[in-house]
Scaffold this motif. Structure first.
Motif, PDB file in Angstrom:
ATOM      1  N   SER A  91      15.850  35.148 -26.490  1.00 16.36           N
ATOM      2  CA  SER A  91      15.304  34.855 -25.162  1.00 16.36           C
ATOM      3  C   SER A  91      14.445  33.603 -25.264  1.00 16.36           C
ATOM      4  N   HIS A 116      17.673  44.951 -22.766  1.00 15.07           N
ATOM      5  CA  HIS A 116      18.293  44.772 -24.081  1.00 15.07           C
ATOM      6  C   HIS A 116      19.092  46.005 -24.491  1.00 15.07           C
ATOM      7  N   GLN A 174      18.066  34.808 -21.278  1.00 12.41           N
ATOM      8  CA  GLN A 174      18.339  35.862 -22.254  1.00 12.41           C
ATOM      9  C   GLN A 174      19.810  35.792 -22.641  1.00 12.41           C
ATOM     10  N   ARG A 218      16.170  39.134 -15.254  1.00 11.47           N
ATOM     11  CA  ARG A 218      15.773  39.902 -16.440  1.00 11.47           C
ATOM     12  C   ARG A 218      16.713  41.079 -16.639  1.00 11.47           C
TER      13      ARG A 218
END
Length: 438
Positions: A325, A386, A334, A383
């Motif tokens: 990122s 992960h 990202q 965003r």
């Protein structure tokens, strides 16, 4: 008591020390010539920008080290005598070890440019660089213009820092588009526009010829290779990549390439000598990863892994799926899995690219053109979670599943309430176009 000496107090060395202490009562000494205490290197830019003070970049209080019986020694190691297990310091001191870990990180690349060591030339990697920047570029009255050489992530950080103090910036990037060795074409083009929108003078396909000195040995200007143009400036930021910081090892019998050569267990060719972080070079690259990874989280993972080995549980380094990122000015980036840029993209890799009309949000999804297996995703201005992408990569999900379930990966549901249908529609159109072409 076994003595573990760690050269370097960056994220990899400090993580190693902390985890050894959790697992054992071994004697630990961290050696550093840079600072007394560990600090977050990635936070340096925010000190200059006024968002925090330097002490805020230190994750641990100064008493933490003594309380946890981790000795700190400030000094510069000149060479390593592996036959007697001793370190020789520039001060003339000696330090004996039982096990040695080299965690000395990176140093900025210098390509032999005339004037590269003048007063006012700096990288943006160490605390000393931050001090240099404060000295030479406290404001636009002192620094009329800065020139940045090299178009990577540190270059864009330095541009943002200088921009925050209204210092004019010229950005020399040798590639034809910003970071196009890593980013696909559409994303790289968007970042070019974003940099220019911040009133930064971005010069693509441009190389530095020399840095010119004034009568006092300070930076006066730079000369452009292609045109001979002279650009007056007071500061030159060298951000054309990094190399392992291992000059002091060259005369030892520790095997080196670009970095310190290690196996999967982070062991060198010398018993009881290890290397981790930016300065470690795998004999054989792990999957698509590079043999040297100058990345914060891989340094941390190496520290955690090696602590186990040193404390009797010998395990290999296994970094898992690639992720990273960064920030391009005010656009967050990202990446998960593998999305290749224009260089080195495999024949089987197909891309789906979607960009929002405001030109600050986009995604690129990589998938296998034959099997449709999801290979990776880049996101800009959005965003993502992960753990969700990590799971989908492990499950080898196909690209249709990933596109349809993107909301599950999103931190910001508002974005998808507004744009989810656009992304699905654009993906369906791409598939229909591909089908018609076949």
């Amino acid at each position: 008591m076994e003595h573990i000496v760690i050269i370097g107090n960056g994220i990899s060395g400090v993580t190693l020390a902390r985890h050894i202490r959790k697992l054992s009562d071994k004697k630990i000494t961290i050696v550093s010539a840079e600072t007394d205490y560990f600090f977050s290197r990635t936070a340096l830019m925010y000190v200059y920008m006024g968002h925090m003070k330097f002490e805020h970049t230190q994750p641990y209080e100064n008493w933490f080290w003594q309380k946890n019986h981790i000795d700190l020694k400030k000094g510069y190691v000149e060479n390593i005598e592996t036959s007697t297990k001793r370190l020789h310091f520039s001060s003339g001191e000696l330090l004996a070890y039982d096990k040695l870990v080299i965690a000395t990180g990176s140093k900025p690349n210098k390509f032999g440019w005339p004037g590269q060591d003048l007063d006012g030339v700096m990288g943006m990697y160490h605390k000393q660089d931050l001090e240099n920047l404060e000295k030479h570029a406290p404001n636009k009255a002192v620094c009329k213009r800065a020139v940045i050489v090299g178009g990577g992530l540190i270059g864009i950080e330095l541009a943002e820092m200088l921009n925050s103090r209204s210092i004019p910036v010229t950005f020399l990037v040798r590639e034809s588009s910003f970071w196009n060795g890593v980013l696909p074409k559409g994303e790289s083009a968007m970042i070019n526009r974003h940099i220019k929108n911040h009133h930064i003078d971005l010069r693509l396909s441009t190389n530095l010829k020399e840095i010119v000195s004034d009568e006092n040995g300070k930076v006066k200007s730079v000369i452009i290779e292609e045109t001979g143009e002279e650009i007056p400036c007071n500061v030159v930021g060298l951000t054309a990549g990094v190399s392992p910081n291992i000059d002091f090892i060259k005369d030892s019998n520790i095997e080196t390439g670009r970095g310190v050569k290690v196996n999967r267990y982070l062991e060198t060719n010398i018993p009881d000598v290890y290397a981790i972080g930016d300065c470690a070079e795998q004999h054989e690259a792990i999957g698509n990863r590079r043999p040297i990874e100058a990345v914060w989280y891989t340094g941390r993972m190496m520290g955690e892994t090696l602590a186990q080995t040193i404390c009797g549980n010998r395990i290999p380094y296994n970094p898992g799926h690639w992720f990273n990122s960064a920030k391009f000015m005010d656009i967050e980036y990202q990446t998960y899995g593998w999305v290749f840029g224009s260089k080195g993209r495999p024949d089987y890799e197909e891309h789906f690219h979607w960009k929002h009309e405001d030109d600050t949000k986009c995604i690129t999804v990589a998938y296998h053109k034959t099997t449709n297996e999801f290979l990776g995703i880049n996101t800009f201005g959005i965003r993502m979670r992960h753990e969700t992408f990590d799971r989908w990569l492990n499950e080898k999900r196909d690209v249709h599943y990933v596109i349809e379930h993107l909301p599950e990966a999103n931190f910001d549901p508002e974005f998808y309430l507004r744009f989810e249908n656009d992304i699905l529609k654009a993906f369906s159109q791409k598939l229909q176009t591909t089908y018609n072409e076949q």
